[in-house]
Enzyme design. Sequence first.
Site, mmCIF file in Angstrom:
data_model
loop_
_atom_site.group_PDB
_atom_site.id
_atom_site.type_symbol
_atom_site.label_atom_id
_atom_site.label_comp_id
_atom_site.label_asym_id
_atom_site.label_seq_id
_atom_site.Cartn_x
_atom_site.Cartn_y
_atom_site.Cartn_z
ATOM 1 N N GLU A 1 2.303 -9.449 11.592
ATOM 2 C CA GLU A 1 2.066 -8.987 10.385
ATOM 3 C C GLU A 1 3.331 -8.746 9.636
ATOM 4 O O GLU A 1 3.539 -9.066 8.359
ATOM 5 C CB GLU A 1 1.339 -8.076 10.400
ATOM 6 C CG GLU A 1 0.515 -7.562 8.922
ATOM 7 C CD GLU A 1 -0.474 -6.186 9.134
ATOM 8 O OE1 GLU A 1 -0.674 -5.722 10.264
ATOM 9 O OE2 GLU A 1 -0.814 -5.932 8.163
ATOM 10 N N ASP B 1 0.751 -1.247 0.104
ATOM 11 C CA ASP B 1 0.032 -0.104 -0.103
ATOM 12 C C ASP B 1 0.719 1.232 0.099
ATOM 13 O O ASP B 1 0.678 2.187 -0.989
ATOM 14 C CB ASP B 1 -0.703 0.056 1.277
ATOM 15 C CG ASP B 1 -1.622 -1.122 1.245
ATOM 16 O OD1 ASP B 1 -1.752 -2.164 0.410
ATOM 17 O OD2 ASP B 1 -2.534 -1.152 2.240
HETATM 18 C C1 9WN Z 1 -5.960 -2.645 2.083
HETATM 19 C C2 9WN Z 1 -4.827 -7.681 4.343
HETATM 20 C C3 9WN Z 1 -4.166 -6.638 3.337
HETATM 21 C C4 9WN Z 1 -3.018 -6.974 2.660
HETATM 22 C C5 9WN Z 1 -2.159 -5.929 1.945
HETATM 23 C C6 9WN Z 1 -1.807 -5.074 3.305
HETATM 24 C C7 9WN Z 1 -3.033 -4.696 3.877
HETATM 25 C C8 9WN Z 1 -5.286 -3.285 3.392
HETATM 26 C C9 9WN Z 1 -5.028 -2.357 4.523
HETATM 27 O O1 9WN Z 1 -3.775 -5.695 4.315
HETATM 28 O O2 9WN Z 1 -3.748 -3.863 2.906
HETATM 29 O O3 9WN Z 1 -6.051 -3.826 1.202
HETATM 30 O O4 9WN Z 1 -6.139 -1.889 5.128
HETATM 31 O O5 9WN Z 1 -4.221 -1.757 4.756
HETATM 32 O O6 9WN Z 1 -1.074 -4.093 2.508
HETATM 33 O O7 9WN Z 1 -1.353 -6.392 1.484
HETATM 34 O O8 9WN Z 1 -3.406 -7.965 1.438
HETATM 35 O O9 9WN Z 1 -3.707 -8.327 4.993
#
Ligand code: 9WN
Length: 440
Positions: free
Chosen positions: A413, A178
Amino acid sequence: AYTADAGARDVGALRRLAVATLEANWEHDHTVPSRTLYPHQWSWDSAFIAIGWSHVRPERAWRELTSLFRAQWRDGRVPHIVFNPALPVGSYFPGPEFWASGLAEGAPAAATSGLVQPPVHASAAWLAYRRCPSEQARAALRRLYPRLVAQQRYLATRRDVGGGGLACVVHPWESGLDNSPAWDAPLAAVPADAAVMRAYRRHDTAHADAAHRPTDLDYARYVALVASYRERRYRDDDLAARHPFLVECPLVNAAMGAAEHALARIAPLAGADPGPHRERAARITEALVRRLYDPTTGTFQPRDLRADRLVPARTVLGLAPLVLPDLPARQVSALLAEACSPRFGLAARMDRPLPSHDRTAPDFEPLRYWRGPSWMNVNWLVRRGLLRHGRPDLAAGLRDSMIELVAGAGCHEYFHPDTGAGLGSPAFGWTAALLLDVLA
Ligand code: 9WN
């Protein structure tokens, strides 16, 4: 302190921790990335998680992928979030009411986002099948095959806005990384004001330290980009004319190329011809090298289609093309040099974890999400690339480092790229799943 001494670790205890984490995150037909931060189903998370399940409960690997692809849109896109309707409003921002997928043509009955994520699913399905090639697995894989093909077709056609044979992302969330510094330059052109976020309630910062997450200004831009895409009901036909963020990402495209290689292996099981997949794989690799490889830096960089130039940041995204088995020798050796340089510190015995961004860059931030911390899924992809290109020594160093991260901090994470301290969610799906895979 971080020691990378995986040999001394209790593998049985680590495996039990990983399985317990996956079990705790299992939710009737899928696994949530995190009960607190991400309580719905995420696309690329499910692919990594399926690989983990294939080691302990293979039937769940197929339920995981099947439930995700049940939410595939008619145009082939696999949504990056499938919302669980049983959860209360406000469980995640932006939630289903914000995305309003029901208004879009060809959206499924389930509420989803309108974006995609890196297409690592065909590779995951192939790995899960190879690990446990039962009749049931074969039947599930056969049913998935046309859906995986449609996913690729969507990316290769509707998303080839640049016309050069690569897919573009329309939002940083689509890259999976992100707030990577890779997106700073193209995002700067997206008009937004941090004050916009006063109108919303961020959910992430209630569960994780705000200093470890994207900023309010990042979120204002994320929201503005979704609004721009949503306004046209997530149609892709006029992206070039209207959408303010269009970037070709090395990871998304490397995953797309690797998926064609996986589909070439899967096709015969589904009674299909593997030839077209091999041809498409070769074309994607060629396009990646032509459009995203920078011979002066010796790495791959995203191409900003709006500005028509390569983004200067040297992030871990640049190493992702190593997953392509047909990457030419010149690019393989350039990426190995990049990975082993002080920027990323890859070694047969690593003294620090692999970071998500160039640790010598002035904008390296060891605590902030994708701007420095170490992530298991990216480590795992790079390790696969090292094995594919005949570097078991470096792959072993990276594996030890991955095991050490979880042994030292649990199934977090992400991890501090110097100390290995756990950051973000403490019980994270893909960390557990990919640990199981590297321990196997
Ligand atoms: C937006 C779920 C996801 C991962 C992404 C990570 C994070 C989301 C967020 O979490 O993104 O999609 O709310 O930050 O960056 O890679 O798939 O784990």
